[in-house]
Motif scaffolding. Structure first.
Motif, PDB file in Angstrom:
ATOM      1  N   TYR A 276      -8.195   7.361   2.595  1.00  0.00           N
ATOM      2  CA  TYR A 276      -8.500   8.559   1.803  1.00  0.00           C
ATOM      3  C   TYR A 276      -8.386   9.826   2.639  1.00  0.00           C
ATOM      4  CZ  TYR A 276     -13.353   8.375   3.691  1.00  0.00           C
ATOM      5  OH  TYR A 276     -14.449   8.345   4.505  1.00  0.00           O
ATOM      6  N   ASN A 277      -8.294   9.654   3.956  1.00  0.00           N
ATOM      7  CA  ASN A 277      -8.220  10.836   4.822  1.00  0.00           C
ATOM      8  C   ASN A 277      -6.937  10.818   5.650  1.00  0.00           C
ATOM      9  OD1 ASN A 277      -8.895  13.178   6.198  1.00  0.00           O
ATOM     10  ND2 ASN A 277     -10.391  12.201   7.545  1.00  0.00           N
ATOM     11  N   THR A 278      -5.800  10.805   4.940  1.00  0.00           N
ATOM     12  CA  THR A 278      -4.532  10.895   5.671  1.00  0.00           C
ATOM     13  C   THR A 278      -4.410  12.264   6.338  1.00  0.00           C
ATOM     14  OG1 THR A 278      -3.468  11.613   3.627  1.00  0.00           O
ATOM     15  CG2 THR A 278      -3.257   9.287   4.210  1.00  0.00           C
ATOM     16  N   ASP A 293      -2.626  10.324  -0.882  1.00  0.00           N
ATOM     17  CA  ASP A 293      -3.010   9.638   0.346  1.00  0.00           C
ATOM     18  C   ASP A 293      -2.199   8.352   0.439  1.00  0.00           C
ATOM     19  OD1 ASP A 293      -5.058  11.165   1.866  1.00  0.00           O
ATOM     20  OD2 ASP A 293      -6.109  11.138  -0.045  1.00  0.00           O
ATOM     21  N   ALA A 294      -2.796   7.268   0.912  1.00  0.00           N
ATOM     22  CA  ALA A 294      -1.928   6.122   1.173  1.00  0.00           C
ATOM     23  C   ALA A 294      -2.668   4.798   1.207  1.00  0.00           C
ATOM     24  CB  ALA A 294      -1.214   6.324   2.521  1.00  0.00           C
ATOM     25  N   CYS A 295      -1.844   3.760   1.087  1.00  0.00           N
ATOM     26  CA  CYS A 295      -2.289   2.418   1.468  1.00  0.00           C
ATOM     27  C   CYS A 295      -1.398   2.032   2.649  1.00  0.00           C
ATOM     28  CB  CYS A 295      -2.113   1.447   0.306  1.00  0.00           C
ATOM     29  SG  CYS A 295      -2.729  -0.201   0.690  1.00  0.00           S
ATOM     30  N   LEU A 296      -2.035   1.770   3.771  1.00  0.00           N
ATOM     31  CA  LEU A 296      -1.290   1.522   5.015  1.00  0.00           C
ATOM     32  C   LEU A 296      -1.135   0.019   5.221  1.00  0.00           C
ATOM     33  CD1 LEU A 296      -0.121   2.527   7.735  1.00  0.00           C
ATOM     34  CD2 LEU A 296      -2.464   2.610   8.598  1.00  0.00           C
ATOM     35  N   PHE A 297       0.117  -0.412   5.380  1.00  0.00           N
ATOM     36  CA  PHE A 297       0.403  -1.843   5.568  1.00  0.00           C
ATOM     37  C   PHE A 297       0.718  -2.147   7.022  1.00  0.00           C
ATOM     38  CE2 PHE A 297       0.496  -3.785   1.403  1.00  0.00           C
ATOM     39  CZ  PHE A 297       0.478  -2.677   0.579  1.00  0.00           C
ATOM     40  N   PRO A 344      -2.354   8.077  -5.200  1.00  0.00           N
ATOM     41  CA  PRO A 344      -3.009   9.335  -5.569  1.00  0.00           C
ATOM     42  C   PRO A 344      -4.111   9.662  -4.561  1.00  0.00           C
ATOM     43  CG  PRO A 344      -2.705   7.974  -7.502  1.00  0.00           C
ATOM     44  CD  PRO A 344      -2.325   7.128  -6.327  1.00  0.00           C
ATOM     45  N   LYS A 345      -4.581  10.917  -4.563  1.00  0.00           N
ATOM     46  CA  LYS A 345      -5.469  11.364  -3.486  1.00  0.00           C
ATOM     47  C   LYS A 345      -6.795  10.611  -3.441  1.00  0.00           C
ATOM     48  CE  LYS A 345      -6.126  15.850  -4.282  1.00  0.00           C
ATOM     49  NZ  LYS A 345      -6.807  17.175  -4.201  1.00  0.00           N
ATOM     50  N   ASN A 346      -7.238  10.369  -2.222  1.00  0.00           N
ATOM     51  CA  ASN A 346      -8.546   9.760  -1.956  1.00  0.00           C
ATOM     52  C   ASN A 346      -8.810   8.461  -2.730  1.00  0.00           C
ATOM     53  OD1 ASN A 346      -8.560  12.327  -0.710  1.00  0.00           O
ATOM     54  ND2 ASN A 346     -10.788  12.246  -0.633  1.00  0.00           N
ATOM     55  N   TYR A 358       0.329  -8.981  -5.593  1.00  0.00           N
ATOM     56  CA  TYR A 358       0.058  -7.548  -5.612  1.00  0.00           C
ATOM     57  C   TYR A 358      -1.179  -7.166  -4.808  1.00  0.00           C
ATOM     58  CZ  TYR A 358       2.982  -8.297  -9.721  1.00  0.00           C
ATOM     59  OH  TYR A 358       3.988  -8.698 -10.561  1.00  0.00           O
ATOM     60  N   PHE A 359      -1.162  -5.956  -4.277  1.00  0.00           N
ATOM     61  CA  PHE A 359      -2.379  -5.284  -3.831  1.00  0.00           C
ATOM     62  C   PHE A 359      -2.640  -4.154  -4.818  1.00  0.00           C
ATOM     63  CE2 PHE A 359      -2.621  -6.078   1.078  1.00  0.00           C
ATOM     64  CZ  PHE A 359      -2.759  -7.432   0.833  1.00  0.00           C
ATOM     65  N   ILE A 360      -3.886  -4.010  -5.193  1.00  0.00           N
ATOM     66  CA  ILE A 360      -4.232  -2.947  -6.132  1.00  0.00           C
ATOM     67  C   ILE A 360      -5.219  -1.990  -5.474  1.00  0.00           C
ATOM     68  CG2 ILE A 360      -5.313  -2.430  -8.353  1.00  0.00           C
ATOM     69  CD1 ILE A 360      -4.129  -5.097  -9.347  1.00  0.00           C
ATOM     70  N   CYS A 361      -4.824  -0.723  -5.408  1.00  0.00           N
ATOM     71  CA  CYS A 361      -5.691   0.329  -4.879  1.00  0.00           C
ATOM     72  C   CYS A 361      -6.276   1.103  -6.060  1.00  0.00           C
ATOM     73  CB  CYS A 361      -4.897   1.326  -4.029  1.00  0.00           C
ATOM     74  SG  CYS A 361      -4.437   0.708  -2.423  1.00  0.00           S
ATOM     75  N   SER A 362      -7.542   1.433  -5.963  1.00  0.00           N
ATOM     76  CA  SER A 362      -8.161   2.203  -7.033  1.00  0.00           C
ATOM     77  C   SER A 362      -8.059   3.692  -6.744  1.00  0.00           C
ATOM     78  CB  SER A 362      -9.628   1.807  -7.186  1.00  0.00           C
ATOM     79  OG  SER A 362      -9.720   0.467  -7.605  1.00  0.00           O
ATOM     80  N   GLY A 363      -8.003   4.475  -7.814  1.00  0.00           N
ATOM     81  CA  GLY A 363      -7.712   5.893  -7.656  1.00  0.00           C
ATOM     82  C   GLY A 363      -8.861   6.753  -7.163  1.00  0.00           C
ATOM     83  N   LYS A 364     -10.077   6.376  -7.463  1.00  0.00           N
ATOM     84  CA  LYS A 364     -11.284   7.165  -7.192  1.00  0.00           C
ATOM     85  C   LYS A 364     -11.194   8.561  -7.807  1.00  0.00           C
ATOM     86  CE  LYS A 364     -12.930   8.479  -3.062  1.00  0.00           C
ATOM     87  NZ  LYS A 364     -13.435   8.191  -1.692  1.00  0.00           N
ATOM     88  N   LEU A 365     -10.410   9.467  -7.226  1.00  0.00           N
ATOM     89  CA  LEU A 365     -10.284  10.810  -7.790  1.00  0.00           C
ATOM     90  C   LEU A 365      -9.184  10.885  -8.838  1.00  0.00           C
ATOM     91  CD1 LEU A 365     -10.767  13.138  -4.712  1.00  0.00           C
ATOM     92  CD2 LEU A 365     -12.459  12.186  -6.286  1.00  0.00           C
ATOM     93  N   SER A 366      -8.382   9.847  -8.922  1.00  0.00           N
ATOM     94  CA  SER A 366      -7.324   9.791  -9.934  1.00  0.00           C
ATOM     95  C   SER A 366      -7.721   8.703 -10.931  1.00  0.00           C
ATOM     96  CB  SER A 366      -6.001   9.429  -9.241  1.00  0.00           C
ATOM     97  OG  SER A 366      -5.082   8.903 -10.174  1.00  0.00           O
ATOM     98  N   PRO A 367      -7.461   8.906 -12.226  1.00  0.00           N
ATOM     99  CA  PRO A 367      -7.898   7.895 -13.216  1.00  0.00           C
ATOM    100  C   PRO A 367      -6.971   6.682 -13.255  1.00  0.00           C
ATOM    101  CG  PRO A 367      -6.786   9.691 -14.315  1.00  0.00           C
ATOM    102  CD  PRO A 367      -6.815  10.056 -12.855  1.00  0.00           C
ATOM    103  N   THR A 368      -6.385   6.346 -12.149  1.00  0.00           N
ATOM    104  CA  THR A 368      -5.347   5.313 -12.128  1.00  0.00           C
ATOM    105  C   THR A 368      -5.658   4.210 -11.120  1.00  0.00           C
ATOM    106  OG1 THR A 368      -4.174   6.555 -10.428  1.00  0.00           O
ATOM    107  CG2 THR A 368      -3.502   6.947 -12.704  1.00  0.00           C
TER     108      THR A 368
END
Ligand code: K7E
Ligand code: CUA
Ligand code: CA
Length: 650
Positions: A276-278, A293-297, A344-346, A358-368
C-alpha cells in the motif's frame, strides 16, 4: 439483502442430519456430500456438524445453507479446528468450529500465568532473555497464523505466527500445542504478513513446507543505526525467508515500498505481498499519493539461485544474505527476481484461490478486488507476457472497503467489506468473463450484513486445495450492540456463516476478547494432538521417585522433584539464604488430563506440568522461613493436600 430465517436454516440442516447424524460423518463424507449438493438444487446440502437426529421436515430451499446448527451438544465434538491470532494479547488461540468455543490459548510472545510461560527456564529460552535473565520482550502483537502444508493441505505439524511489534516469528508445535521456537528477524520493523510455502519451487519431491515468508510493513533506514533519520526515501523494507525446520533466516530481499499481507502459490514458485506504500511515504497523505499501488511477486527459485551465485549483500551486523528486489534492478524479465503487478491505491490482503490459479488483492480504498492469474506472472518471467499488468484478469466492483478474501472451493470468493459492514460473495469466473468484455454478466452472487466492520475472513479448509465450502468465519472489529455492555471496552464479534447454499446465512455471534486478526479453519482429521508428553522430550526428566532429591554444589542447589497424584517427592527440602535453586519438576502421571501445578509463595512462581512433562525454574533464596509449595491444578480428591515445604535456614 437477505433476511435470515433461522427456521429455514435449522430445517435445512436437519434434512442432512437425518442421514448423517454424527459429528464424525463430516470428515469421511465430504466428497459424497459435495456430489450430492451439485446433483440437487432443491434439497439442502452438506453436513450436519453437530445437530440432533431429528425427523423434522427438510426445507426445500437451495438459497439457504445446510451446514446445520452451530450448537455442539454435550458429548459431541466440533467438526473443525481453528487457529486464531490474538492481536496484542500476543498469543494464539485454538477454537472449535462451528461452536466458536475457545479451547486453548497457546502463549508464545508474551508471558502466560496459567502454564508459567515466560517464567520457566524452558519457556524463557524460547522467548529470549537479557544478560540478567529477564525477558527481552513482554509484549507482542499477533496478526497472522498459518499451518505447515503437505500435498496442498495442512499436515498438522506446525503453525507460524507473527509479532508485529518486535518483528519475531514464532513456531507452534501442533502435537503438544506449544511454541517451540521464536526467531527475531533482523533489520525489520512492522513484521506483518506471513505465509509458509506450499511446496518447493524447484524440487517436485518436496511437496511440503520448508520456508516461511515474512513481510515488512514499516520501512526504516538500513541499518537502522542513526543515519538517514529524516529521509524516508532512504528507508527500505525487506521480504524475509525463514527456514521452516531450523527457524534460521535463510535470506532477505530488499524492496521498494512496503509489504502488507503475504501469500504463496500452491506450486511453490511464487510468493507475493500487497503493497500500500509504493510511495515510500512516511506520512499517510504521502502513502496515498500514487493512483495505483502494487502486488509484488517474488520468483523464489531465481532469488535462491542469485544467492548461490553470490549476488547478495548484507546489512549492518546481520550475516543474512540480502538480494536486490528493487524495481530498478529487476526490469528485465529474463533476470528479474521480482515484479510488480499494479493494483488500485492502498490495497489490503492477498489470498490464493484453492484451485491454485489466482491471487486476489482487495482494494481497501477502491471498491474492487484485483484478480491476478499466476500463470501469466510466470509467463512474464519467461518473457512470454510483455505487459505485466496483463496478468490482471478481473477487477470486479464488489463494494466499499474490501479487505480480505476467502473461498468455498466451488469457484466463489467471499470478501469482507469494511465500510459497508458486509461480506460479498462473488463468482471468480464470472468476474473474469466480465473483465474480458461480457458486460451483461454480474459476478456478485450475494451480500450479507455482518456486525460490524469486518476485517479477516476465512472458510473451512479455504487456505488449502481442499476448501470444503461449509462454514465461514468473519472477524468483526466492532460489536456495538450485539452483546451485553461491559463498559467502554467491547468484545469483538467473530460471526459464523453457513456457506453451503447459494446465499450466505448468518448463524452465530461469538464474543471474543480483543483483538484477533486472522485465523484458519480446517477439518479436525488434519490435527493429531498428543495428550501425554514423551518423558524424554526433556533431557532432565526425573523418571522415578528414587531419582528425585536434592544435590548441592557450593551455593547452587538442584532439586529434582516428581509429581504423582496426590503428592510431590520430595515432600520437603532444605536450603539456605543465598542459595540459587534450580528446581526440575517431572509429572510422572501418565493419565490423560492429569496435570499438576507448582506454586511457591514469595518467589513469584507458578507453572503447570502436563502428564510426563518436565519443567524447571531457577530462583535465588533471599529470606528464611517455611514456604509451602502446592499444586494449583485440580488433580485428585486430595488435591488440596498436595503440598510440601521448602525450609529455608538463615
Ligand atoms: Cu491481517 Cu488485521 Cu494485520 Cu487485515 S490485518 S484486517
Ligand atoms: Cu496435583 Cu492438584
Ligand atoms: Ca499508496
Amino acid at each position: 439483502m437477505t433476511k435470515n430465517n433461522s427456521q429455514d436454516v435449522e430445517g435445512a440442516g436437519i434434512g442432512r442430519r437425518r442421514f448423517l447424524n454424527s459429528a464424525a460423518a463430516i470428515g469421511i463424507t465430504s466428497v459424497g456430500l459435495a456430489a450430492c449438493q451439485e446433483s440437487s438444487n432443491t434439497t439442502a446440502a452438506p453436513a450436519a456438524a453437530s445437530g440432533p437426529a431429528n425427523a423434522a421436515a427438510p426445507v426445500a430451499n437451495a438459497h439457504v445453507g445446510g451446514a446445520g446448527s452451530a450448537e455442539v451438544k454435550p458429548g459431541q465434538l466440533d467438526t473443525h479446528y481453528a487457529l486464531w491470532s490474538s492481536g496484542h494479547t500476543g498469543d494464539a488461540r485454538v477454537l472449535g468450529i462451528p461452536s466458536g468455543r475457545e479451547l486453548l490459548r497457546i502463549p508464545c510472545f508474551v508471558p502466560d500465568a496459567l502454564i508459567g510461560w515466560g517464567l520457566t527456564n524452558e519457556s524463557k529460552a524460547v522467548m529470549g532473555t537479557r544478560a540478567d535473565g529477564s525477558l527481552r520482550y513482554t509484549v507482542g502483537d499477533t496478526h497472522h497464523v498459518h499451518g505447515s502444508y503437505k500435498d496442498g493441505i495442512y499436515d498438522g505439524k506446525y503453525a507460524w505466527i507473527n509479532d508485529k511489534i518486535n518483528s519475531r516469528l514464532a513456531r507452534l508445535r501442533l502435537d503438544y500445542m506449544v511454541c517451540d521456537k521464536i526467531t527475531k528477524i533482523p533489520n525489520v520493523q512492522g513484521f506483518h504478513g506471513i505465509f509458509p510455502d506450499r511446496r518447493d519451487p524447484v524440487d517436485p519431491a518436496i511437496d511440503y513446507t520448508t520456508r516461511v515468508f515474512c513481510g515488512q510493513e514499516f520501512h526504516v533506514p538500513m541499518p537502522n543505526k542513526g543515519a538517514h533519520l529524516e529521509d524516508p526515501k532512504q528507508y527500505h523494507c525487506l521480504f524475509t525467508c525463514v527456514d521452516a525446520e531450523t527457524m534460521d533466516v535463510r535470506w532477505q530481499a530488499r524492496i521498494d515500498g512496503n509489504c502488507d499481507l503475504v501469500a504463496t502459490s500452491f506450486d511453490g514458485k511464487l510468493a507475493a505481498s500487497n503493497q500500500y506504500n509504493t510511495e515510500n511515504g512516511a506520512l499517510y497523505p504521502d502513502m496515498m499519493a500514487a493512483e495505483r499501488d502494487a502486488c509484488l511477486f517474488f520468483n523464489i527459485a531465481r532469488i535462491e539461485q542469485a544467492i548461490k551465485d553470490g549476488k547478495f549483500t548484507t546489512i549492518g551486523d546481520s550475516k543474512v544474505p540480502v538480494v536486490d528486489c528493487t524495481v530498478e534492478a529487476n526490469k528485465d524479465p529474463a533476470t528479474a527476481l521480482s515484479v510488480r503487478v499494479s493494483t488500485p491505491k492502498n490495497p489490503h490482503g492477498v489470498n490464493a484461490s484453492p484451485d491454485g490459479k489466482y491471487f486476489i488483492c482487495s482494494g481497501k480504498l477502491s471498491p474492487t478486488a484485483t484478480v491476478i492469474e499466476l500463470q501469466k506472472v510466470l509467463d512474464w518471467f519467461d518473457g512470454k507476457l510483455e505487459d505485466i499488468d496483463k496478468a490482471i484478469v478481473a477487477e470486479p466492483e464488489i463494494g466499499l472497503g474490501p479487505l480480505h478474501t476467502t473461498f468455498d472451493g466451488k469457484g466463489n470468493a467471499y470478501t469482507t467489506l469494511f465500510l459497508d459492514s458486509q461480506v460479498v460473495k462473488w463468482n471468480i469466473d464470472k468476474a473474469i468473463q466480465k473483465h474480458a468484455g461480457d458486460k451483461e454478466i454480474n459476478p456478485i452472487v450475494h451480500k450479507l450484513d455482518v456486525m460490524y466492520q469486518p476485517g479477516h475472513i476465512n472458510a473451512t479448509n479455504a487456505e488449502t486445495k481442499e476448501a470444503d465450502g461449509i462454514w465461514m468465519a468473519v472477524g468483526n472489529k466492532f460489536s456495538k450492540d450485539r452483546f451485553l455492555p461491559v463498559g467502554p471496552m467491547h468484545p469483538e464479534n467473530d460471526q459464523l456463516i453457513d456457506i453451503t447454499g447459494e446465499q450466505m446465512v448468518l448463524v452465530h455471534d461469538n464474543a471474543v476478547r480483543p483483538e484477533p486478526h486472522d485465523f484458519i479453519i480446517f477439518k479436525r482429521d488434519w490435527l493429531h494432538p498428543k495428550q501425554v508428553y514423551e518423558l524424554d522430550e526433556h533431557p532432565q526428566a526425573t523418571k522415578d521417585t528414587d531419582s528425585a532429591g536434592v544435590t548441592r554444589n557450593g551455593n547452587k542447589v538442584t532439586v529434582r522433584m516428581i509429581s504423582f497424584a496426590p503428592s510431590y517427592t520430595p515432600i520437603e527440602f532444605k536450603v539456605k539464604v543465598g542459595d540459587e535453586v534450580t528446581l526440575f519438576l517431572t509429572n510422572i502421571d501418565k493419565v490423560e488430563d492429569l496435570a499438576h501445578g507448582f506454586a511457591l509463595p514469595e518467589y513469584n512462581i507458578q507453572f503447570v506440568v502436563n502428564p510426563q512433562e518436565t519443567k524447571s525454574v531457577t530462583f535465588k533464596i533471599d529470606q528464611p522461613g517455611v514456604f509451602w509449595y502446592y499444586c494449583t491444578n485440580f488433580c485428585h480428591a486430595l488435591h488440596l493436600e498436595m503440598r510440601g515445604r521448602m525450609i529455608v535456614e538463615a
